[in-house]
Design an enzyme around this catalytic site. Structure first.
Site, PDB file in Angstrom:
ATOM      1  N   ASP A 213     -24.168  -7.632  43.958  1.00 27.81           N
ATOM      2  CA  ASP A 213     -24.389  -7.560  42.429  1.00 27.81           C
ATOM      3  C   ASP A 213     -23.093  -7.521  41.612  1.00 27.81           C
ATOM      4  O   ASP A 213     -23.145  -7.139  40.606  1.00 27.81           O
ATOM      5  CB  ASP A 213     -25.177  -6.270  42.178  1.00 27.81           C
ATOM      6  CG  ASP A 213     -25.951  -6.046  40.945  1.00 27.81           C
ATOM      7  OD1 ASP A 213     -26.244  -7.311  40.087  1.00 27.81           O
ATOM      8  OD2 ASP A 213     -26.180  -4.890  40.407  1.00 27.81           O
ATOM      9  N   SER A 237     -28.074  -6.298  34.352  1.00 27.42           N
ATOM     10  CA  SER A 237     -28.974  -7.398  35.200  1.00 27.42           C
ATOM     11  C   SER A 237     -30.273  -7.325  35.061  1.00 27.42           C
ATOM     12  O   SER A 237     -30.921  -6.229  35.075  1.00 27.42           O
ATOM     13  CB  SER A 237     -28.780  -6.991  36.829  1.00 27.42           C
ATOM     14  OG  SER A 237     -27.227  -6.823  37.211  1.00 27.42           O
ATOM     15  N   GLN A 287     -28.256 -14.944  39.655  1.00 24.36           N
ATOM     16  CA  GLN A 287     -28.834 -13.791  38.845  1.00 24.36           C
ATOM     17  C   GLN A 287     -28.543 -14.242  37.368  1.00 24.36           C
ATOM     18  O   GLN A 287     -27.834 -14.834  36.927  1.00 24.36           O
ATOM     19  CB  GLN A 287     -27.759 -12.723  39.060  1.00 24.36           C
ATOM     20  CG  GLN A 287     -27.846 -11.248  38.208  1.00 24.36           C
ATOM     21  CD  GLN A 287     -27.017 -10.231  38.624  1.00 24.36           C
ATOM     22  OE1 GLN A 287     -26.058 -10.205  37.700  1.00 24.36           O
ATOM     23  NE2 GLN A 287     -27.235  -9.489  39.422  1.00 24.36           N
TER      24      GLN A 287
END
Length: 295
Positions: A213, A237, A287
């Site tokens: 991440d 996110s 993502q």
């Protein structure tokens, strides 16, 4: 624990991360993830993803290895509270198992995650080539750059930004967060745990999920000369997907290459690939995140 008390020696940093990812079983398919002792504000998305993966792994036969996960972030997590993870055993087939995890805080879901596990088997194989980049030994330590830059930041970030982290980082190329310059929507960063992690492959996978991440959302902001340090930006996110292709160790150097082929409507889409130092592609990432400019 205050920022000034954060253990800075490598072994303590890795021990703290290992403890953070060690979810506690409180009932059948129900787990509690600890909060980060020195956390401030919103929970890092990689922590919730990694803890959810560990919970799903505990509820899956050990001979089946996680090979993919898909997660949606619904609400920001509170770093001052533990997180509850409820696992659903959706499917157990001859080779694959699917687990669904909901993460809760204050009685509300903050993340939903689906993970797939597979028995190991041989098969056809190919992979993309790792890009040619300088080795990590030839690049500056990212934390040294952050510590030098920190005095120029607002009070909010001055202590948090240079805080010791469990991963060593060596970036290839520019640092737009320092200069504000517009850069291509791509990054290449060497990463590794700052101390030995041990030999549990499931822990290495969880730590890679945590690591995955990092850097993605910033990639989609690079062409616009802004970063998450910019007070005019609201970032978060939105969803996260990770595919685990092969075995690896997070305490060996891994090259994380990211690119952002699109941004618009307040969102940025990002892709990533992780290579071992000898060129094996061991994971792929995708993502989408919020990159909203406040008016």
């Amino acid at each position: 624990m205050a920022d000034t008390e954060t253990p800075a020696d490598p072994a303590s940093l890795i021990a703290a991360l290992t403890a953070l990812l060690d979810v506690e079983r409180i009932d059948t398919d129900l787990y509690r993830g600890p909060q980060k002792p020195d956390g401030v504000g919103r929970v890092f998305g990689g922590q919730v993803i990694a803890q959810a993966l560990v919970a799903a792994t505990h509820a899956t036969p050990p001979e089946r290895v996680a090979h993919s996960l898909h997660a949606y972030f619904m609400r920001p997590g509170d770093e001052e509270q533990p997180i509850i993870y409820r696992v659903r055993r959706d499917h157990d087939g001859g080779s694959f198992s699917t687990r669904r995890v909901i993460a809760f805080q204050h009685g509300q879901p903050i993340l939903s995650l689906a993970a797939s596990f597979q028995k190991r088997e041989p098969g056809l194989a190919h992979q993309a080539e790792m890009p040619a980049v300088p080795p990590p030994e030839e690049l500056p330590d990212e934390m040294e750059l952050r510590r030098a830059f920190a005095p120029r930041l607002s009070e909010k970030w001055r202590l948090i930004f240079p805080r010791a982290r469990p991963f060593e980082m060596r970036s290839v190329g520019g640092h737009g967060w320092m200069t504000g310059e517009k850069e291509p929507p791509a990054q290449q960063i060497w990463l590794r745990a700052v101390a030995p992690v041990g030999d549990d492959p499931a822990l290495h996978r969880a730590m890679l999920a945590y690591m995955s991440d990092m850097f993605l959302l910033g990639t989609s902001m690079r062409p616009h000369g802004v970063s998450w340090l910019d007070a005019s930006m609201q970032t978060a996110s939105l969803d996260h997907a990770l595919w685990l292709h092969d075995d690896f160790r997070v305490d060996d150097w891994l090259l994380y290459t990211t690119d952002s082929p699109w941004a618009g409507g307040g969102r940025g889409f990002n892709r990533g690939a992780l290579f071992t130092r000898d060129g094996r592609l061991i994971a792929s990432v995708a993502q989408e995140g919020l990159i909203r400019q406040r008016s």
